[in-house]
Design an enzyme around this catalytic site. Structure first.
Site, mmCIF file in Angstrom:
data_model
loop_
_atom_site.group_PDB
_atom_site.id
_atom_site.type_symbol
_atom_site.label_atom_id
_atom_site.label_comp_id
_atom_site.label_asym_id
_atom_site.label_seq_id
_atom_site.Cartn_x
_atom_site.Cartn_y
_atom_site.Cartn_z
ATOM 1 C CG HIS B 79 -15.500 11.194 4.846
ATOM 2 N ND1 HIS B 79 -15.657 12.308 4.051
ATOM 3 C CD2 HIS B 79 -14.644 11.560 5.831
ATOM 4 C CE1 HIS B 79 -14.919 13.298 4.550
ATOM 5 N NE2 HIS B 79 -14.286 12.861 5.637
ATOM 6 C CG ASP B 108 3.614 14.844 -22.548
ATOM 7 O OD1 ASP B 108 3.325 14.338 -21.453
ATOM 8 O OD2 ASP B 108 2.769 15.150 -23.405
ATOM 9 C CD1 TRP B 144 -9.463 5.362 7.553
ATOM 10 C CD2 TRP B 144 -7.992 4.793 5.979
ATOM 11 N NE1 TRP B 144 -8.233 5.838 7.920
ATOM 12 C CE2 TRP B 144 -7.309 5.519 6.982
ATOM 13 C CE3 TRP B 144 -7.253 4.335 4.877
ATOM 14 C CZ2 TRP B 144 -5.945 5.783 6.922
ATOM 15 C CZ3 TRP B 144 -5.889 4.608 4.825
ATOM 16 C CH2 TRP B 144 -5.249 5.322 5.838
ATOM 17 C CB SER B 171 -4.149 4.199 -10.425
ATOM 18 O OG SER B 171 -4.103 5.570 -10.668
ATOM 19 C CB SER B 172 -1.029 5.879 -6.609
ATOM 20 O OG SER B 172 -1.550 4.813 -5.929
ATOM 21 C CG HIS B 255 3.456 7.560 9.812
ATOM 22 N ND1 HIS B 255 2.481 8.161 10.566
ATOM 23 C CD2 HIS B 255 4.401 8.488 9.620
ATOM 24 C CE1 HIS B 255 2.847 9.398 10.835
ATOM 25 N NE2 HIS B 255 4.016 9.621 10.276
ATOM 26 C CD GLU B 257 -1.688 7.138 1.337
ATOM 27 O OE1 GLU B 257 -0.805 6.610 0.634
ATOM 28 O OE2 GLU B 257 -2.640 7.778 0.869
ATOM 29 C CE1 TYR B 259 4.772 13.375 7.921
ATOM 30 C CE2 TYR B 259 5.361 11.088 8.212
ATOM 31 C CZ TYR B 259 5.111 12.337 8.740
ATOM 32 O OH TYR B 259 5.182 12.524 10.081
ATOM 33 C CB SER B 270 8.299 25.552 -0.690
ATOM 34 O OG SER B 270 8.199 24.799 0.473
ATOM 35 C CG HIS B 304 3.048 7.128 15.639
ATOM 36 N ND1 HIS B 304 4.026 7.900 15.085
ATOM 37 C CD2 HIS B 304 2.041 7.139 14.740
ATOM 38 C CE1 HIS B 304 3.616 8.369 13.913
ATOM 39 N NE2 HIS B 304 2.419 7.912 13.686
ATOM 40 C CG HIS B 305 -0.680 5.239 13.038
ATOM 41 N ND1 HIS B 305 -1.513 6.243 12.639
ATOM 42 C CD2 HIS B 305 0.512 5.511 12.467
ATOM 43 C CE1 HIS B 305 -0.861 7.077 11.853
ATOM 44 N NE2 HIS B 305 0.373 6.658 11.736
ATOM 45 C CB THR B 330 7.757 19.202 10.769
ATOM 46 O OG1 THR B 330 7.830 17.811 10.462
ATOM 47 C CG2 THR B 330 6.467 19.755 10.219
ATOM 48 C CE LYS B 333 9.618 20.109 4.236
ATOM 49 N NZ LYS B 333 9.883 20.995 3.108
ATOM 50 N NE ARG B 452 -11.243 7.536 14.402
ATOM 51 C CZ ARG B 452 -10.210 7.148 13.637
ATOM 52 N NH1 ARG B 452 -9.107 6.688 14.203
ATOM 53 N NH2 ARG B 452 -10.256 7.234 12.331
#
Lengths: 181, 536
Positions: B79, B108, B144, B171-172, B255, B257, B259, B270, B304-305, B330, B333, B452
């Protein structure tokens, strides 16, 4: 090729080079990680070894008395005692002592000894290199067995301490079940 | 390029395009590729969503009901992979493909063939990943995050997981390179950097993040691969390696990622909020700098993870404080979005509804993130449903609502038809209500200690799990409205009159006719158009 296409291509190659560099950076993190650990001293094996070496310096000028105590958590069922009550040791030298346990519960059983050091501030200077208390001990019916503990007293032991008590409490399976209940 | 301009101009009127399957397989047109990305992302969203339904079904009641624990763990792992790499990231790339050339006045994307390649890698990557469901030992089930040594024990699916991650990464990275080159080299004359719409800005920064960290992930999984098959010991203690090091490398990618997943949503919101507030965005430059600051900070907060793996006190303090620092840009924003709405002439069309919900609910996710940043509190929250609630708040009503807001905003420009706004509002309200029923109780479960990634739980967690599952089913069903709405809009939507689909919309994309012609900006937009679009 127009200037325009050339500009696109050169930028593409530069960005690909950054991506390739980032891939390399992922691998560079491996040695960097070790460098960081040695700088901060965290999880550093060589420092630990140095510390062990520092401890293993026998100091015959000083003598400390070690007392052994043994106790059984649930009344009856076990005979548990040290082979000798006290020994005199020199800090910085490895010693070995033995405890005897006799299973009188009437069935095979597993038990674990939990150590306690008094006075408690001395615990940091009393290093057990090997101990029957590290793992549960299995006993057959009526089995009697000697169990070893190896230890070394740190030469950095504060000067005023001349007596250390090592006490074990013996917990068998029945006491674990009863405490869970 | 000059010939292409001429060619494009010549055909502008009758939208010359290849027919049949060639149009898609050989696609080099940014709009076609964008469409394929979006359809792909939507498909993955529903596959990943079906997996979430399996999870919520099993967790509806305590005890084992429907699936065995191994398959349950596969579902949580898959998932996450499907949603992150299959749904959200391709959706952003799809929107970038569609919108960036339109918004900067480019004919293009800069590298059309590379663009084709980076899209067509994806179906192969995900076929590989999904087919691992059918190999002996089942699909990846170690989470994951792929922590060793657990991930190495996953049988035949392990190399499939690694190679599919390699493909997604390639790809990315290629997609990101294309975005950077397009923005840097193909902006129309007069479109200066600080005139660019915020969606373009946030994507530019996202693309740099992708180029910097996706290769690090590729490196980390390559190390796993060689540890497993070629006897290296990067993460094996027996050979002098350290499994904790994987976590450091992974989160160095991980991390930034998160963002990557959220920054383009900031850009979309915005643009939508000023449109429906009929006011220019408050603090445009502050928004740009805040985005850049967030991107920079994302590189120095990764640990922090993993506070609970053990690290020196100084490191814990550093990572705690640097993480909390992110709240400042943040906060800028959120303040600017709110201030943009202040005293505006607000209307609540579907894109605006999604944008406002984003503002509220993303902030809730941000606050629980601050709680998790506190080291001593994190020791309690680590690996509980509180974490699950936190990242779903930032990713579902955050990233996913951002994507939906973007689609509802630009869909009339893409197809030239207006969608059924009443039905879209139904979609919005059902999604917003159910997403809260789904994820809010998970905060309570986590604080009460429910771990979890488990298929079964202690009975005292039953009530909130049932509520959460009901929310999950409701949210899942409500999403079926989304593809139906789009299909209906394409087939029989009401024609959009004029260039602007929304009264208050600004930007170059609204200077083009609706639907946007197959070849757009063959002649670059005029200075007046650019000035009118950049009304901030």
């Amino acid at each position: 090729m127009t200037d325009f296409k050339r500009a696109n291509l050169s930028m593409t190659w530069k960005l690909l080079a950054i991506a390739l560099g980032a891939f390399g950076f992922g691998f560079a993190l491996v040695p960097l990680y070790n460098v960081l650990c040695s700088v901060t001293g965290y999880g550093d094996q060589t420092k630990l070894l140095q510390r062990v070496k520092a401890i293993e310096h026998p100091d015959p000028s000083r003598t400390v008395t070690i007392e052994f105590l043994a106790d059984v958590a649930s009344s009856g069922g076990w005979d548990f005692r040290p082979v000798v009550r006290t020994i005199e040791v020199h800090p910085g030298q490895i010693y070995s002592a033995e405890f005897i346990a006799h299973n009188l519960t009437g069935h095979a059983s597993t038990a674990q000894a939990v150590p306690n050091i008094a006075p408690s501030m001395v615990a940091a200077y009393f290093h057990k290199t090997e101990c029957f208390c590290f793992s549960p001990q299995h006993f057959a019916l009526n089995e009697e067995r000697k169990m070893p503990v190896r230890f070394i007293v740190d030469p950095a032991l504060p000067k005023h301490v001349d007596r250390i008590t090592l006490a074990y409490t013996f917990y068998d399976e029945s006491s674990r079940v009863s405490s869970a209940r | 390029m000059a010939e292409q301009h001429a060619h494009a101009a010549e055909h502008d009127d009758h939208d010359h395009k290849p027919h049949g399957w060639r149009r898609w397989v050989y696609a080099t047109n940014h709009k076609d590729i964008g469409t394929m990305y979006l359809i792909f992302a939507c498909t993955m969203f529903f596959i990943g969503g079906a997996m979430a339904m399996v999870i919520r079904l099993e967790l509806f009641k305590p005890g084992m009901q429907f699936v065995d624990p191994q398959f349950f763990n596969s579902m949580t792992t898959m998932h996450a992979l499907m949603m992150i790499f299959g749904a959200v990231m391709p959706a952003w790339t799809g929107l970038a493909n569609w919108m960036i050339p339109l918004q900067v006045g480019a004919p293009d994307m800069a590298l059309p063939r590379l663009n084709n390649f980076s899209f067509w890698i994806l179906p192969f990557a995900f076929t590989l990943l999904l087919s691992s469901l059918f190999v002996p030992g089942g699909a990846p089930a170690g989470g994951w995050t792929m922590y060793p040594p657990l991930v190495l024990q996953n049988g035949a699916s392990f190399p499939m997981l690694i190679f599919s991650i390699h493909l997604m990464g390639a790809s990315s990275i290629l997609g990101a390179i294309n975005v950077v080159v397009t923005i840097m080299n193909l902006r129309a004359p007069g479109m200066t950097l600080l005139r660019m719409p915020l969606f373009v800005w946030t994507w530019l920064i996202t693309a740099y993040l992708l180029i910097a960290v996706m290769p690090v992930l590729a490196g980390a999984v390559t190390m796993l691969l060689t540890d497993h098959f070629f006897g290296t010991t990067f993460f094996t203690a027996a050979g002098g390696g350290d499994p904790v090091m994987f976590q450091h490398i992974f989160w160095f990618f991980g991390h930034p990622e998160v963002y990557i997943l959220i920054l383009p949503a900031f850009g979309i919101v915005s643009e939508i909020i000023p449109t429906f507030s009929r006011k220019p965005l408050f603090g445009y430059e502050a928004m740009v700098y805040a985005t850049a600051s967030i991107a920079f900070l994302s590189f120095i907060v990764w640990a922090h993870h993993m506070f609970t793996v053990g690290m020196p006190l100084a490191a814990q303090l550093f990572f705690m404080l640097s993480t909390m620092l992110i709240a400042i840009p943040t906060g800028v924003k959120v303040f600017n979005w709110t201030t943009t709405m202040f005293r505006g002439s607000l209307t609540f069309e579907p894109p605006m509804l999604f944008a406002i919900a984003f503002l509220f609910l993303f902030s809730i996710g941000g606050f629980s993130g601050l709680m998790l940043a506190i080291v001593p509190a994190d020791y309690q929250y680590q690996d509980t449903y509180f974490v699950v609630a936190h990242f779903h708040y930032v990713l579902v009503p955050g990233a996913i609502f951002g994507i939906m807001a973007g689609v509802y905003y630009w869909l009339p420009k893409w197809v030239g038809n207006m969608y059924d706004q009443t039905l879209a509002k139904w979609h919005f309200w059902l999604s917003t209500i159910f997403v809260n029923v789904l994820f809010f109780p998970q905060h309570f479960l986590g604080l009460a200690g429910m771990p979890r990634r488990i298929p079964d739980y202690a009975v005292q967690f039953t009530d909130w799990n049932m509520v959460s599952s009901i929310g999950g089913f409701g949210f899942g069903l409500a999403q079926l409205l989304f593809p139906y709405l789009i299909w209906k809009c394409v087939k029989s939507g009401e024609r959009v009159v004029g260039n602007k689909a929304w009264e208050g919309a600004h930007g170059l994309e609204w200077e083009l006719p609706s639907p946007a012609p197959y070849h757009s900006w063959g002649t670059p937009p005029s200075e007046t158009m650019i000035a009118r679009g950049a009304a901030h």
